[in-house]
Design an enzyme around this catalytic site. Structure first.
Site, PDB file in Angstrom:
ATOM      1  N   GLY A   1     -63.713 -35.300  60.468  1.00 50.60           N
ATOM      2  CA  GLY A   1     -64.624 -34.573  59.372  1.00 50.60           C
ATOM      3  C   GLY A   1     -64.622 -35.566  57.953  1.00 50.60           C
ATOM      4  O   GLY A   1     -64.563 -36.776  58.059  1.00 50.60           O
ATOM      5  N   GLU A   2     -65.281 -34.944  57.178  1.00 53.87           N
ATOM      6  CA  GLU A   2     -65.331 -35.599  55.696  1.00 53.87           C
ATOM      7  C   GLU A   2     -65.994 -36.926  55.683  1.00 53.87           C
ATOM      8  O   GLU A   2     -66.023 -37.915  54.912  1.00 53.87           O
ATOM      9  CB  GLU A   2     -63.741 -35.975  55.440  1.00 53.87           C
ATOM     10  CG  GLU A   2     -62.863 -34.903  55.225  1.00 53.87           C
ATOM     11  CD  GLU A   2     -61.262 -35.375  55.266  1.00 53.87           C
ATOM     12  OE1 GLU A   2     -61.175 -36.424  54.981  1.00 53.87           O
ATOM     13  OE2 GLU A   2     -60.447 -34.601  55.568  1.00 53.87           O
ATOM     14  N   GLY A   3     -66.974 -36.796  56.594  1.00 53.21           N
ATOM     15  CA  GLY A   3     -67.953 -38.026  56.841  1.00 53.21           C
ATOM     16  C   GLY A   3     -67.404 -39.283  57.256  1.00 53.21           C
ATOM     17  O   GLY A   3     -68.070 -40.218  57.637  1.00 53.21           O
TER      18      GLY A   3
ATOM     19  N   ASP B   1     -68.715 -32.835  54.746  1.00 56.26           N
ATOM     20  CA  ASP B   1     -68.186 -31.732  54.003  1.00 56.26           C
ATOM     21  C   ASP B   1     -66.666 -31.912  54.002  1.00 56.26           C
ATOM     22  O   ASP B   1     -66.080 -32.853  54.614  1.00 56.26           O
ATOM     23  CB  ASP B   1     -68.464 -30.414  54.661  1.00 56.26           C
ATOM     24  CG  ASP B   1     -67.566 -30.108  55.942  1.00 56.26           C
ATOM     25  OD1 ASP B   1     -66.622 -29.225  55.981  1.00 56.26           O
ATOM     26  OD2 ASP B   1     -67.673 -30.861  56.967  1.00 56.26           O
TER      27      ASP B   1
ATOM     28  N   ARG C   1     -57.956 -41.183  52.490  1.00 55.00           N
ATOM     29  CA  ARG C   1     -58.739 -40.472  53.486  1.00 55.00           C
ATOM     30  C   ARG C   1     -59.253 -41.557  54.180  1.00 55.00           C
ATOM     31  O   ARG C   1     -59.755 -42.579  53.874  1.00 55.00           O
ATOM     32  CB  ARG C   1     -59.347 -39.232  53.052  1.00 55.00           C
ATOM     33  CG  ARG C   1     -58.548 -38.361  52.360  1.00 55.00           C
ATOM     34  CD  ARG C   1     -57.707 -37.310  53.131  1.00 55.00           C
ATOM     35  NE  ARG C   1     -58.290 -36.817  54.504  1.00 55.00           N
ATOM     36  CZ  ARG C   1     -57.350 -36.224  55.152  1.00 55.00           C
ATOM     37  NH1 ARG C   1     -55.975 -36.478  55.071  1.00 55.00           N
ATOM     38  NH2 ARG C   1     -58.012 -35.702  56.142  1.00 55.00           N
TER      39      ARG C   1
END
Length: 372
Positions: A322-324, A179, A99
């Protein structure tokens, strides 16, 4: 009624050291590059100095990405481009390095910690370190039922507090907080709309994997229906998180507040974290002084929340994944600010001219004129 005493956070959270910040500003004025020439890097360096109570500021040596994960029942309504209950797949992809946040963190030499709070998958399919704080499997459909029981919300909140303590105790000096969720932006929209007193359409975005107009309308309707359930419990933040939040959102809120208690700076990633920060501000008004907004994701709910907290994003690159990931893009800027504040030399002191020197030691005093 919650058994958590949230008033403790108001008492425990102090602002970053104002005296140290003034010292950092004075040092900045003495450096060879004129104040203001580095733009927001000046402000960031002074903020870090105050957070660390150190002049010159210390380098950011042990940052960490912390991601709270959960599935949201409201995704069953088709409000997300991802299938309901599929957040566990995203977690596995992050762990396998596939990711965007995995790539960015690997390039920066930063470790990523994922905390499963309510993934809708078999816990045995993920490492024990990921699942050990799980509160339940998935969260309720917030348009018609509570996301959690109050007891579950408390447990999730306490888990977030515990994770913050673990990070602070291990020497983490800055956290990029994000998140990993499916349906999480819908829950976040409800929280922002409820706390800002606005309508569903104002906070309804299209998510990281963009949704079409029909899905947007379904998402807007879900936020509208959940908003009706949220308004009666606005006075109790734990009940609010139980009613329309989720275990991951409750944990993020606890993490944010305890990070402020422990004086550990946090970089906020996207709309979900921003919504939780808004809940945290309602609990302890000084807490946002310890947080930085990484970027503008384009989500209207995030913009609304950040504006309410007077937090200005560092970047505006349209990153919606997202996901940081957006937080990781901002991290080098924060590290650069620390390095410049600490390492730029100060201007040499200007020598006094000879006349001033003579006047100072009396050697240049004129002799009195002779009299006849």
């Amino acid at each position: 009624m919650s058994s958590l005493n949230l008033d403790d956070f108001t008492d425990l959270i102090e602002r970053p050291d104002g005296g140290v910040r003034r010292d950092a500003e004075a040092r900045r004025e003495r450096q060879i590059v004129p104040p203001g020439a580095l733009g927001r890097l000046d402000e960031l360096g002074e903020w870090l100095a105050a957070a660390q109570s150190a002049v010159p500021v210390r380098p950011i040596e042990q940052p960490r990405v912390v991601l709270f994960a959960g599935d949201h029942g409201v995704a069953e309504l088709g409000v997300s481009a991802r299938a309901a209950g599929s957040a566990g797949e995203l977690v596995r992809e992050i762990l396998e390095g596939g990711r965007p946040v995995s790539v960015l963190a690997r390039r920066a030499g930063v470790s990523v910690r994922i905390v499963d709070m309510a993934l809708d998958c078999d816990p045995e399919s993920l490492p024990e370190a990921v699942v050990r704080h799980r509160v339940r499997r998935g969260s309720g459909r917030i348009d018609v039922e509570d996301a959690l029981t109050v007891e579950e919300a408390e447990a999730a909140f306490r888990a977030g507090v515990a994770v913050a303590d673990e990070e602070a105790d291990s020497g983490t000096d800055l956290v990029v907080l994000g998140d990993v969720s499916v349906g999480g932006t819908t829950a976040a929209g409800v929280l922002v709309a409820a706390l800002c007193g606005t309508d569903a359409s104002v906070v309804t975005g299209r998510g990281g994997l963009a949704i079409d107009d029909l899905m947007w309308m379904r998402k807007c309707a879900a936020i509208r229906d959940a908003l009706r359930r949220a308004r009666p419990v606005l006075g109790d933040q734990v009940q609010l998180l139980a009613t329309v939040g989720g275990a991951d959102l409750a944990a993020i809120t606890g993490f944010l507040l305890q990070s402020a208690v422990r004086k550990m700076p946090v970089v906020l990633d996207g709309v979900v974290v921003a919504a939780c920060a808004l809940v945290g501000q309602r609990i302890a008004f000084r807490a946002p002084d310890w947080w930085l907004a990484a970027h503008n994701s384009g989500e209207p709910g995030q913009a609304k929340a950040l504006d309410r907290m007077a937090l200005e994003p560092l970047l505006d690159q349209g990153v919606k994944v997202g996901e940081g990931a957006g937080g990781m893009l901002a991290l080098p800027m924060v590290q650069a600010a620390a390095a410049l504040a600490a390492e730029l030399p100060e201007q040499p002191e200007k020598p006094q001219d000879s006349e001033d020197s003579e006047a100072a030691d009396g050697s240049g005093t004129a002799e009195p004129a002779e009299t006849e």
